[in-house]
Enzyme design. Structure first.
Site, PDB file in Angstrom:
ATOM      1  CG  ASN A 196     -93.512 137.172   3.251  1.00  0.00           C
ATOM      2  OD1 ASN A 196     -93.004 137.900   1.681  1.00  0.00           O
ATOM      3  ND2 ASN A 196     -92.884 136.884   4.142  1.00  0.00           N
ATOM      4  CG  ASP A 269     -95.076 128.384  10.999  1.00  0.00           C
ATOM      5  OD1 ASP A 269     -95.020 128.075   9.145  1.00  0.00           O
ATOM      6  OD2 ASP A 269     -93.877 128.605  11.567  1.00  0.00           O
ATOM      7  N   GLY A 302     -98.941 135.133  22.861  1.00  0.00           N
ATOM      8  CA  GLY A 302     -98.009 134.736  23.852  1.00  0.00           C
ATOM      9  C   GLY A 302     -96.701 134.693  23.143  1.00  0.00           C
TER      10      GLY A 302
END
Length: 321
Positions: A196, A269, A302
């Site tokens: 990142n 992920d 979600g």
């Protein structure tokens, strides 16, 4: 970038190997995080499948890749739970070793503002040894791409990378949990680095842009530093600002996919798992990252990590609607 890249979901078929961690995530939500020595009340305990490598394997399998998971689970009930969830996602877990003792776990406390504390207990993940990886040589090298992160012993990660690189398998390394100095042998054996933005600036020893303005950042200078480090190809994820793909001399900015996010746990992920699936299926690095933007955005709608991941048909339907 347009939704037409979702058509790539119809062509995911390649073989992926993932070596690394599987964890049972014990998660509770509290009004506020406890101070040292303090007890606070929490909501119901949720036990969810996790572990960076397990998440990556599940994400790749759900969208159509042929995924083999390698690692270790313990002799507790969590072992069957973790392997069962991966199997449901379509991951081949026949190569996973069972060892005595507890499986990997995390204990996560989340407050009302979304801040959290995480305690990681490696458990069986610490027993993913070099000998084990070498015993799985034929199975590991039968795939087109190998995915690695750093929740396993670094010597094991390095051995797996070297073995697969020598066999002509493309190696993608996610420097997470972040390690500022990677072993030279791991760098030499890795084809692609995934980090990142915060990990990138620490790894390259450069400053983040003022006001977090990545549009004005000197990406060509970062490319040159990445090349000097030993990586001709890299992906830098920027959270809500999308990602950047470095591919030789080329630097590509990948725009974000906007959704109404519920929980970003495990989105990184799912991004990595999608890139693994894309590369294994013959897609270019840029194409794989573009598709990963959609898959990881879907995951943000979600709760949890693996629990929020979608199949190819679910993801297509969501963005079509």
């Amino acid at each position: 970038m347009s939704a037409s890249c979702l058509d790539l979901l119809d062509h995911l078929h390649g073989g992926v190997s993932v070596v690394g961690s599987m964890n049972a995530d014990y998660t509770v939500v509290t009004e506020r995080l406890p101070k040292p020595g303090e007890t606070v009340n929490a909501g119901p305990l949720r036990i969810l499948p996790g572990g960076k490598s397990g998440n990556q394997a599940a994400a790749a399998a759900l969208i159509g890749a042929n995924v083999h998971m390698f690692g270790a689970v313990g002799s507790d009930d969590n072992a069957d739970f973790l392997l069962g969830k991966l199997t449901e996602a379509g991951v081949d877990v026949s190569g996973v070793r069972r060892v005595e003792g507890p499986s990997g776990t995390t204990v996560i406390t989340v407050d009302a503002n979304g801040e959290n504390t995480i305690v990681y207990s490696p458990g069986s993940n610490a027993q993913v040894s070099v000998d084990y990886v070498e015993s799985m040589r034929d199975e590991l090298t039968s795939s087109s791409v190998l995915g690695l992160c750093l929740e396993s012993p670094i010597e094991t990660v390095t051995a797996a990378a070297r073995m697969c690189h020598e066999a002509g398998v493309k190696v993608l390394v996610n420097d997470s949990p972040f390690t500022p100095v990677l072993p030279a042998e791991l760098i030499e054996s890795a084809d692609i680095l995934l980090v990142n933005e915060h990990e990138m600036v620490q790894l390259l020893n450069i400053d983040e842009p003022a006001d977090d303005n990545w549009d004005e950042f000197d990406w060509k200078a970062a490319r040159d530093r990445m090349r000097a480090l030993g990586f001709e190809q890299a992906i830098i994820t920027l959270g809500g600002d999308g990602s950047v793909v470095i591919d030789g001399d080329d630097v590509h900015r990948i725009e974000p996919v906007h959704v109404n996010a519920v929980d970003t746990t495990g989105c990184g992920d799912s991004f990595m798992g999608t890139v693994l699936a894309g590369l294994a299926s013959g897609f270019a690095l840029r194409e794989s990252a573009e598709l990963a933007s959609y898959v990881s955005a879907y995951a943000a709608t979600g709760s949890g990590a693996q629990a929020s991941y979608g199949s190819a048909s679910q993801i297509r339907k969501y963005f079509a609607d």
